[in-house]
Every structure is written in structure tokens, then in C-alpha cells.
Design a protein around this motif. Sequence first.
Motif, PDB file in Angstrom:
ATOM      1  N   ARG A 127      25.342   2.899  38.858  1.00  0.00           N
ATOM      2  CA  ARG A 127      24.481   4.045  39.174  1.00  0.00           C
ATOM      3  C   ARG A 127      23.335   4.167  38.172  1.00  0.00           C
ATOM      4  N   LYS A 128      23.589   3.773  36.939  1.00  0.00           N
ATOM      5  CA  LYS A 128      22.567   3.876  35.887  1.00  0.00           C
ATOM      6  C   LYS A 128      21.492   2.810  36.020  1.00  0.00           C
ATOM      7  N   ILE A 129      21.900   1.577  36.325  1.00  0.00           N
ATOM      8  CA  ILE A 129      20.940   0.469  36.236  1.00  0.00           C
ATOM      9  C   ILE A 129      20.286   0.097  37.557  1.00  0.00           C
TER      10      ILE A 129
ATOM     11  N   LEU B 109      18.686  -5.365  43.326  1.00  0.00           N
ATOM     12  CA  LEU B 109      20.042  -5.321  42.777  1.00  0.00           C
ATOM     13  C   LEU B 109      20.311  -6.495  41.830  1.00  0.00           C
ATOM     14  N   THR B 110      20.108  -7.707  42.309  1.00  0.00           N
ATOM     15  CA  THR B 110      20.417  -8.886  41.494  1.00  0.00           C
ATOM     16  C   THR B 110      19.570  -8.921  40.232  1.00  0.00           C
ATOM     17  N   ALA B 111      18.273  -8.658  40.365  1.00  0.00           N
ATOM     18  CA  ALA B 111      17.379  -8.692  39.205  1.00  0.00           C
ATOM     19  C   ALA B 111      17.780  -7.641  38.175  1.00  0.00           C
ATOM     20  N   SER B 112      18.163  -6.448  38.633  1.00  0.00           N
ATOM     21  CA  SER B 112      18.550  -5.367  37.713  1.00  0.00           C
ATOM     22  C   SER B 112      19.809  -5.736  36.939  1.00  0.00           C
ATOM     23  N   ILE B 113      20.787  -6.320  37.635  1.00  0.00           N
ATOM     24  CA  ILE B 113      22.045  -6.698  36.981  1.00  0.00           C
ATOM     25  C   ILE B 113      21.806  -7.822  35.979  1.00  0.00           C
TER      26      ILE B 113
ATOM     27  N   GLU C 125      29.970  -0.005  48.120  1.00  0.00           N
ATOM     28  CA  GLU C 125      29.368  -0.877  49.121  1.00  0.00           C
ATOM     29  C   GLU C 125      28.657  -2.068  48.490  1.00  0.00           C
ATOM     30  N   LEU C 126      28.347  -1.958  47.206  1.00  0.00           N
ATOM     31  CA  LEU C 126      27.664  -3.034  46.497  1.00  0.00           C
ATOM     32  C   LEU C 126      28.635  -3.995  45.825  1.00  0.00           C
ATOM     33  N   LEU C 127      29.888  -3.570  45.720  1.00  0.00           N
ATOM     34  CA  LEU C 127      30.796  -4.182  44.763  1.00  0.00           C
ATOM     35  C   LEU C 127      31.054  -5.669  44.990  1.00  0.00           C
TER      36      LEU C 127
ATOM     37  N   LEU D 142      13.560 -11.961  50.402  1.00  0.00           N
ATOM     38  CA  LEU D 142      12.684 -10.853  50.024  1.00  0.00           C
ATOM     39  C   LEU D 142      12.435 -10.831  48.523  1.00  0.00           C
ATOM     40  N   LYS D 143      11.299 -10.289  48.157  1.00  0.00           N
ATOM     41  CA  LYS D 143      10.948 -10.161  46.747  1.00  0.00           C
ATOM     42  C   LYS D 143      11.786  -9.056  46.102  1.00  0.00           C
TER      43      LYS D 143
END
Length: 724
Positions: free
Chosen positions: A38-40, A57-61, A130-132, A575-576
Motif C-alpha cells: 500500500r505504501k509503495i 507495479l513491477t517498476a515500483s517493487i 489481488e496483486l499478491l 505497456l509503459k
Amino acid sequence: MPIRHFDIFTAERRLIQTSAVTQLKDTRLGIDGNYWLRKIVLKENTVAAMGGLPLRLTASIEKELEGFKASGIQPIFVFSGLSILRKDKPFSTEDSRPSHRAAGWDFYDRGKLDLALSNWASSSGIHSAELLNTVLSILNKHHIEFIRAPYSSWAQLAYMYTHPKQLVNAVCGGSELLMWDIDKMITSIEFEKGNYHWVSKRTVLQDLHVSDEQFLDICILAGFEYCPTFPPLSTSHVSFTFNGVHDLIKQHKTGFNAVQAFSDNPTVSKTNYIDTFCRTRCAVKYHLVIHDDGEVKPLNIDNAPNDIHEFIGYRLPDELYYYLMRGLIGPQSINSLVSGVLIESAPLDNGESIEYQNFLTQLLNMRTQTLSLLTQPLHPFYKTRKIASYFWFEPTVEQIMHHQPTEGNATTRVDATALNTIYEKTSSWNVTNEFVEAELKHQKTSVIDIQFCIHAVENETKAQKTITQPHPEQPLVDKNEIVANVLWKTLEIRDFLTSSKHIYTPWGQALSMALKSNSSLPTQEALLTVLELVRFQVLTNKEYSKTYSHPLGDESQKKHITLLSRAFSLLPMDLKSAPWSGPLNRDLLVFNSFVKALNRSYRNLLEMLTLSFFLNGLVQKDRDDYYQIADSLPYLADVNVALGLVCKHYLERTVEGQSAAEALASTEKAFPTCHSVKSDLEKGFAFWKQLYTAIESLDKAKSVEKSTFEMFQGANDWLQKVKF
């Protein structure tokens, strides 16, 4: 939901402290996975209008993981497992999300994009759960340690933090962690600034002048995920504050005294709040965690009561908890079994079409199959446990899910023959590694997937080899043979392969023909989904009972565009890593709800079938690749409608009279978030060709109505004229 207003209180009282990240070097840091996500994960409000995952999502993680690595911190992510038992009835609290989503679409249709995005942001478009699957896949790829707790990640982190062997040196998470035996909690780490923020529990207690037990009562009464705010503190006449809860405890000394003093209050008696408070308090103090010996036991085990099942949930085998912890399976189906309910909330489009509501009833058969796989190896108590599904559009109607062959009615029962097939110890699918390795070599691949399994039984001679095994009772050992057998059994359960001879049904033949027509395309999951949707008769060119817009063109063109854009939307786009920019369409989101419900049901079926293999002793249990098995199964992530939007836009430009080149150029300009509109549309055209090949096969086998074939034939003929 964090402890209500606790963050405001700590900020006002300046209880949040800051230190340099360098102090955390060489630290084993236990992290509440859901809180961290939720934070990132940056909010992407268009997810509520497109479905799928956040584009960044992937870039943030990966950016976060780089920060941990550069700082010399070893993260250990702990995600929550099963939900604790709740006594409230399904849909007993109002869900405000559908109204926000509807308002968002209303603003979008009026050209007020900012207001639309604001309302979608308020609708909680996507949850961490749902992202897990995707998140765990990314962590696994980067060799980052993670586990799933039996129940709450907060309790599991507390156990790890206070363990004599110091399983973790520090913890990072939300305010809820302080309700457990944790003296210091990191709330956030800012790698770019080189610092982190933390809260000392002792400092908080000193500021409030309360004991540990009183602080726990304050937090429960303030309200968090397990327990709503104490009603008398949150009324139209009283503005809620954390200090208000504190004053209540100072006055009554304990939380129980406080709620007891208001026992005659209508809002307290009506909600049965005293019982909820007591159950929540016990759930915190005696929460179940997995210990270092592999057993699931309560915290404060010496003082734990005998009725833990009353506030946590019915006990499951330690073996099952272990597979949950190691990521072999997810919690959704098990939650339904333990709670006795499967709750279906309104989807992102709000689920106003009659077709979608009927589709959910049709899916009950598949979901009941999944439950039967779960309960078969468990204690008889679970085999006879009543489980009911509740839909948001009929919140008081109980749809009993009869997962026993002797019970049920025609609409919600899996018939006895089907259940007995599922219950069998899958000996007919005990295909050993010798055959699997030979077939991998023959197919010139190293990947076990749907395509591999379909091609491996392409004729009766090959299919026979999957039945006659030299050691039918030999446990499966290699990951590849386990994944292959799970996929084969799934294809049998879903009527793509026969149970007796392992040969194609007409639907299996159609899937095989489609895959052979272009084996290089990464479209296997989409093909399996699309054939199911054709079988369910929901992939059509007809408008659903609730329609929000209409494609351009004459009547036949509109129907072709509707069918083609729905089919194309099954494929993911390249997608970018940026916020979505481009047109949106609610009608495609309606179709996406069918896809999401089906694909998640498939994923649960695959996971429970895998679990059945393990619990029934059909595989070697002692291993270190549990998550790798799960990661090899289909339907890890939800797909969005991006390619459907692009397809619709392109086809509508051709209807307006533009040439194929002009329509492509216009579409590329309209969708700047796409890396290559041209290559993705080409992938869509190739996928459509595969799908049409399957439809032709089904038509020859007389497995679809003539009108269905003619619908696809008409769209196919038109597409050949307008594609580039």
C-alpha cells in the motif's frame, strides 16, 4: 484499515522519530507485506476503469528492492494468510465503492476526467490480495525471502521479532503491529533521503499514561480491520478522535468496563459490540502463528484458552498451513471453507448486467469442484461443512455449495459422477518424469504449460502412455511432472480431456487445433479462457442487458467490433510503466468482469488440485520448490482491457473511412502508454486466427450452435478486409 486516527495522534504528539538508513545495515528486517504494498504502489486510478494490475507495479517493487540491496538490508516479507472468523452477516455493512465507480463513469462520459479519476480513487479499485501472485513472482525472481502467515502478518512478525533466536532484528509495518509485543516499529523507509521513520511503543505508552493492556483496549475501541469503532464514539453528535478513546479508557480503566457501561446503548446492543470486542481482544492475545518447529500454535501458549476456534476459526492440519506459508497455495478457497461463506461483491463495472449475474451462478459448479478437492483429504467435519455463496445483488439469498455427491439441487451441485472423478486419487494421472522428459525433448521445449500438456496427448498412442505407467503408485518427485499432472487433471475436470482414455473431447480438439495454428504465440491462457467463455455463451457480439455505449458503424459493423474487441481484451499488452493515457470504455470493463471471475476460479481450482496431490501423498512432500510449483501454474495475474480498447479504436477508425495505415496512425496517437500498438494489434490478429480455428473445429464437431459459428465467421470475414 489501520488503527483509526492513530497516525494523526502520533503526528500531532510528535511521536514519530527519524534515523539514518545506515543504522539498518546488515539488519534482517521483517516487513508487513500488505502494508508495504500500500505504501509503495503508486495509486493508478484508471485501474478501476480498466481492470488488471497497476502499470507501475513491477517498476515500483524493483526500485524498492534496489534500495534494500544498496543499503545492506535483508528484507523478509510476511503476508497475511487466512482471515479470522467473523460473526457479522455478509453485506451487513454498506459498500460505498459501487456508487463511487458509477459517479466516476458519469463524470467520464461528461468529459470531466479529473472528477472521474477522483471518484475511481475513492472506489478502492484494487486490493493488495489481488496483486499478491504477481508480487510473489517478482520477489521470487529477485531471490527475496517471503512467507505467508497462517493468519495475521502482524502476529507472525511479533513472534519472529521476540523469538530468542531473533528471526528478524526489526519490523516495518502499520500501527496495528504495536498491538502485539513489539517495542519499536519502523513505519517507512525513504531510500532517496537516506532515512527511516519509527515509533517507540514505550514512548507512546508514556505519552498516554496507560499500560500495555489499556493501550490494546484503546486500539480495539478506536477500530481497525478486525473490529469497528466503538459506536458511541462515532456518531453524528460526536467527532471521533484517538484522544476520545483514550479518555474513555482513563475513565473506565479497561475496555471491557467501557463497553459494558454502554450495554444499553442501541448502537452497542444492535451490533453485539461487546461480543465483538471480547473476540477481537482474544484474537490479538492468542493469535495463531507458525512456530520454528513447523507447528501452528497460539501466542502466549501457556495461557491460551481451549476455544480458540471461536474467535480465530476451525483448526486445519499443520501441513496445510505449511503449504500456505511456503506459497504453494493461496488462502481464498480455504477462507470459504473455514468461514462457511463465499462472498461475491460487485465487480469493477458494478455487475449490473443480468448475464454476469447468471454467469456467477453457472460458476458455482466449478467453485464447488474446487471445494470438493480441498475437503476430500481433510477431517470428515469439513466434508459435511455447510458452505454458501452470497451475491451482492441478492445479499440475503443463500446459494448452498454442495461439495458432496449425495447432496444438493440441480443448479448448485456437482453431480455424483463428476465428484467421484475428482475424489479419485488421480492414479490415472500419475505420469512420471520419464514420459515428461521424453515429451519435453520431442516438443523441443523446457516449459511445462497448457500447450505442452495438450500436445503430449495429441493421439491415442501418446495418450495411452499417460495411463499405463510402470509404477502407478510412485510419488511424483520432479517439479515438472507435478505441474504437468496438475494441468492434465485440470483439463480433464474441465472437459478438455476424457478421464478414461486421456484423449481429446471436442473442446480439447478445438484447443489443440488453435495452439497448433500458431504455437509461438504466448496465448495459451487466453485460449483456454476464451473457449470457456464461448461454452458459457458470454463471448458474443450481442449487447448485454445493461449497456453503456455503442461502437461506431452500421448494425453488422457494431456487432463485429463488439465481438472482436472483447476477444482482443483477453490478451495482455506491452505497456509503459506510466499512468494510463487513452480512451476508456465501460462495456469492455463489463466483459472483463466475466474474464476475471473465470480466471480466478481457474486459479483456485489449480491450487486446490495441487494441494490435493500433496495431502493425498501423491507427490514427494519434503522439498524446497513449493513456490516454484505455484509460479509455474497459469492465471497468476488479472488482465486489463487495454488491447480491447486499442482494437475498438482501430476498427472504428476504419468504419469512419480511414485506410488501415491511417487508422493505425490514429490509434498510435490515441494510446501513448502503449510501447507498440502495431505489434500488439498483430498479436491480437494472430490470436483471433487461433480462436477462429478453434470455432471451426467446434462447428465441425457440432459442439456449438450454428448461429455461434456464423457470428464468428462474419466477424472473421470483415476483419480480413480492414486489418493492416
